[in-house]
Design a protein around this motif. Structure first.
Motif, mmCIF file in Angstrom:
data_model
loop_
_atom_site.group_PDB
_atom_site.id
_atom_site.type_symbol
_atom_site.label_atom_id
_atom_site.label_comp_id
_atom_site.label_asym_id
_atom_site.label_seq_id
_atom_site.Cartn_x
_atom_site.Cartn_y
_atom_site.Cartn_z
ATOM 1 N N GLU A 130 -4.722 3.600 3.829
ATOM 2 C CA GLU A 130 -5.041 3.676 2.261
ATOM 3 C C GLU A 130 -4.922 3.889 0.913
ATOM 4 O O GLU A 130 -5.070 5.708 1.476
ATOM 5 N N ARG B 170 1.104 -1.354 -0.314
ATOM 6 C CA ARG B 170 -0.014 -0.293 0.105
ATOM 7 C C ARG B 170 0.367 0.973 -0.194
ATOM 8 O O ARG B 170 0.335 2.141 -0.546
ATOM 9 N N ASP C 262 -4.569 -8.101 -0.793
ATOM 10 C CA ASP C 262 -4.532 -6.768 -1.580
ATOM 11 C C ASP C 262 -4.169 -7.052 -2.900
ATOM 12 O O ASP C 262 -4.622 -5.866 -3.806
#
Ligand code: MG
Length: 327
Positions: free
Chosen positions: A196, A69, A110
């Motif tokens: 995020e 991420r 993910d």
């Protein structure tokens, strides 16, 4: 359980992440990739070292998700779309199959959520701390990438989401911030462990924002990079910084924690600039991306890269440390 031989390890843990023709089943020396026609490649790499960028107590699946991420966040900041990633991990003794299984499970989750396949990489052992390096590939329409350069004095500084959560979450996990409700403590910890990436917002801001980056080292330090490249100074209004309910609760316990919204790292929100007349366009882009944005200051004439933070009375705040220094 010790780690299996490398070929078995690849088949068991990494092949499920590499379900794209470009990865050639991870059985070749390299991946063979055709970028989408007419697009510019965007390439970034970020590494994480145990004890420095993540805690030994962090679950392996969240370590993997954070590694992916933070790289996706770099693509978000440039308005790019993910294409795939390379992964190189150096593991010391003690990082066994159980750890690797959790790590691969987090990555797989993910990989699906962000539609970004594994293309290759390497797994080695090390006498040092676990060191995890990920290289991400993305693509963008030529000329549409958002850059750190391009802003100008007079423009408004915006940020997405809320700030300070990750730095507070780190304190919660280190046992340095007590007295929060379980719900708030969990929220802040999660913000530290699983950021995020604002991919949709980044893409929506292409053509609207004049400069952008993701907030990894603290807003004050990061916005300084945009200001420096613009040849001007920046001013941030501390009371305007968006805070989560959990962060507000933490600040209620200790007012000095409020400055983590400008000085704390690891939030991975987007900070960007836009001309004062572009507010409606910025808000429209944020709405389309499903994330809140807030104006938090401005660029103005002054020493290039200098960042001033003002309190609610408009007085400059002295920051002991404007963000994280990694070295
Ligand atoms: Mg970045």
């Amino acid at each position: 359980m010790p780690l299996p031989p490398e070929f078995a390890l690849i088949a068991k843990y990494f092949a499920p992440l590499a379900d794209t023709p470009a990865a050639l089943g991870l059985s070749d020396d390299a991946a063979l990739l055709a970028p989408p026609a007419g697009r510019q490649l965007v390439v970034a790499a970020d590494a994480m070292v145990a004890g420095v960028h993540f805690l030994d107590s962090d679950p392996a699946d969240t370590v993997a998700r954070k590694l992916l991420r933070v790289n996706l966040s770099d693509l978000a900041a440039m308005a790019a779309e993910p294409l795939g990633f390379l992964l190189t991990i150096a593991l010391p003794k003690g990082f066994d199959s159980v750890w690797l299984r959790g790590f691969a499970a987090g990555l797989l989750e993910d990989r699906r959520q962000f539609d970004v396949p594994l293309l290759g990489g390497d797994t080695v052992s090390t006498p040092g701390p676990a060191t995890l390096s990920l290289t991400i590939l993305g693509h963008v329409e030529p000329g549409r990438a958002l850059l750190r350069r391009g802003a100008a004095a007079g423009e408004v500084v915006w940020v997405s989401g809320t700030l300070g959560d990750a730095a507070l979450g780190l304190r919660v996990l280190q046992g340095r911030l007590r007295g929060l409700s379980g719900r708030h403590a969990a929220y802040l910890s999660e913000r530290y462990r699983v950021p995020e990436p604002r991919l949709e917002l980044g893409r929506a801001l292409a053509g609207i924002a004049t400069a952008a980056l993701d907030v990894s080292d603290g807003l004050a330090q990061d916005i300084g990079h945009i200001a420096r490249l613009a040849g001007c100074a920046a001013e941030l209004e501390a009371p305007s910084l968006p805070r989560s309910e959990a962060a507000a609760a933490a600040i209620g316990l200790d007012a000095s924690l409020g400055l983590l919204a400008v000085a704390g790292g690891d939030d991975y929100e987007l900070a960007f600039t836009a001309p004062p007349g572009h507010e409606a366009m910025v808000r429209g882009a944020a709405e389309a991306a499903g994330i809140g944005v807030a104006p938090v200051g401005r660029l103005l004439a002054g020493e290039a890269g200098e960042v001033r933070v003002l309190d609610d009375a408009g007085r400059p705040v002295r920051l002991e440390r404007t963000g994280w220094s990694h070295f």
